[in-house]
Design an enzyme around this catalytic site. Structure first.
Site, short mmCIF file in Angstrom:
data_model
loop_
_atom_site.label_atom_id
_atom_site.label_comp_id
_atom_site.label_asym_id
_atom_site.label_seq_id
_atom_site.Cartn_x
_atom_site.Cartn_y
_atom_site.Cartn_z
N HIS A 90 39.98 45.49 43.77
CA HIS A 90 38.71 44.88 43.40
C HIS A 90 37.77 45.03 44.60
CE1 HIS A 90 38.53 43.30 39.42
NE2 HIS A 90 39.80 42.96 39.49
N ASP A 149 36.26 40.71 40.42
CA ASP A 149 37.19 39.57 40.34
C ASP A 149 36.42 38.26 40.53
OD1 ASP A 149 36.59 40.40 42.94
OD2 ASP A 149 38.53 39.81 43.77
N TYR A 202 24.22 55.76 33.26
CA TYR A 202 23.61 54.45 33.03
C TYR A 202 22.10 54.51 33.26
CZ TYR A 202 28.40 52.60 33.59
OH TYR A 202 29.74 52.34 33.47
N GLU A 255 34.73 33.36 50.08
CA GLU A 255 34.95 32.63 48.82
C GLU A 255 34.10 31.36 48.73
OE1 GLU A 255 39.20 32.28 49.05
OE2 GLU A 255 39.49 33.94 47.64
#
Ligand code: NI
Length: 390
Positions: free
Chosen positions: A97, A102, A294, A369
């Site tokens: 990831h 994630d 894209y 985090e």
């Protein structure tokens, strides 16, 4: 069920993020990730269903009828070997990831779990979209084709993507162009082979290709308004057999990135004109193939100002900043933003004390985090306030 408090949700989010990080899954193979999402949505009492193989959609109907806001997270990882040194690093060889998906999945799940017992406070509906395969071949388009924007009809779509160069917990916004389109092309120059000692008997494709490489750069430098952005990069060139043989075929491969739909639409013709002109000037011919990737992400200005206003009133964020410029990377949220008013936000995740953090897609990529709670809070506040402002 008692409503979980924010601190509890933050702990859950970090736990989910680490679990997903440890077992990263590539596009359309997000089986464990989808199962985790489905399990937690079910536990929160949010009905969900599958869309586009591994995609999961959860629908939270508010206490009062109103507009429908789609919140989107992507779930897939990259074929990159992890060298982050994290204790919860990938146990899947060669898969990581490295783009923070994630964290996106865990943050949106956290918002869903926090919002579910507070649905009476919501006016309208919140559609939680967990999308597969953002890194390719693309999960947004098949989800839209399968009707993810219908039943109930979606009025606006918002996503958050982490960004290591923003300070941790800061939300970045920008109206208008946000991410570039990403299209690929191949130009095959076709000539006539022969002995390198007798070039006059062949049509040598190597010097034609060389001329083409430099001439294509003149699209950006001479043909396009200097205030518009376009990148044309040639990543591959292949031709020839050995040093004393005239190459009868040389192929050039590259990518084109831009923000304007009109400029993008004009690029295949520009490539064909230049390649065809140069090839014929030297007696060669060429074949140009252009593959649409894209589209650009263009943030709806009105929606983006509403979103930024709500973020500015949200407590506990690390700050809210207007981003000075778009980025040339691509993001298939573009398809959502083409179909309904869309807004892509950024979330700063710079690890504390690092001046030069590893960027997205790097094997060394790490994120702070502590930033994730800003993403969760932003999603929650948008769910509570945005539908009645749409
Ligand atoms: Ni990404």
């Amino acid at each position: 069920m008692t409503a979980p408090d924010a601190a509890h949700v933050d702990d859950l989010v970090v736990g989910w993020r680490r679990a997903i990080h440890r077992e990263p899954e590539l596009g359309f193979a997000e089986h464990k990730t989808s199962a985790l999402v489905e399990r937690e949505l079910a536990r929160a009492g949010i009905p969900s269903w599958r869309v586009a193989q591994t995609g999961v959609v959860g629908l939270l109907e508010g206490g009062k009828p109103g507009k429908t806001l789609l919140l989107r997270a992507d779930m897939d990882a990259l074929p990159v070997p992890e060298r982050s040194g994290e204790p919860f690093a990938s146990i899947v060889p060669g898969v990581m990831h490295a783009c923070g998906h994630d964290a996106h999945t865990a943050m949106l799940l956290g918002a869903a779990v926090w919002l579910a017992p507070r649905r009476a406070e919501i006016t309208g509906n919140i559609k939680f979209v967990f999308q597969p395969a953002e890194e390719g071949p693309g999960g947004a388009k098949p989800m839209i084709e399968a009707g993810v924007l219908l039943h109930p009809h979606v009025d606006a779509a918002v996503m958050i993507h982490v960004l290591p160069i923003l300070p941790s917990g800061v939300i970045g916004w920008r109206a208008g162009p946000m991410q570039a389109s990403a299209d690929d092309f191949t130009i095959a120059v076709i000539g006539r082979g022969g002995h390198a000692a007798s070039p006059q008997l062949g049509v040598d494709t190597i010097p034609v290709a060389a001329e083409l490489v430099s001439s294509l750069q003149r699209i950006a430098s001479r043909e396009v308004d200097p205030l518009e952005s376009v990148v044309l990069s040639i990543g591959t060139i292949q031709g020839g057999y050995r040093r004393n043989v005239i190459a009868d075929r040389t192929e050039i491969g590259g990518t084109v990135r831009c923000f304007s739909h009109e400029l993008r639409a004009s690029m295949p013709e520009r490539l064909r004109r230049i390649a065809g002109g140069i090839a014929s000037a030297h007696g060669a011919s060429c074949e140009v193939s252009y593959e649409w990737g894209y589209p650009p992400v263009v943030n709806d200005p009105r929606l983006t100002r509403l979103v930024a206003g709500i973020a500015e009133r949200t407590p506990e964020l690390g700050g809210v900043v207007e981003l000075p410029a778009p980025r040339m990377g691509a993001e298939d949220f573009a398809y959502f933003a083409q179909a309904v008013p869309g807004c892509m936000l950024r979330l700063g995740v710079a690890p504390p004390g690092q001046d030069d953090p590893a960027m997205l897609h790097s094997p060394q990529f790490r994120l702070d985090e502590a930033a994730l709670r800003s993403g969760v809070r932003t999603f929650c506040e948008l769910a509570l306030r945005l539908p009645q402002e749409l």
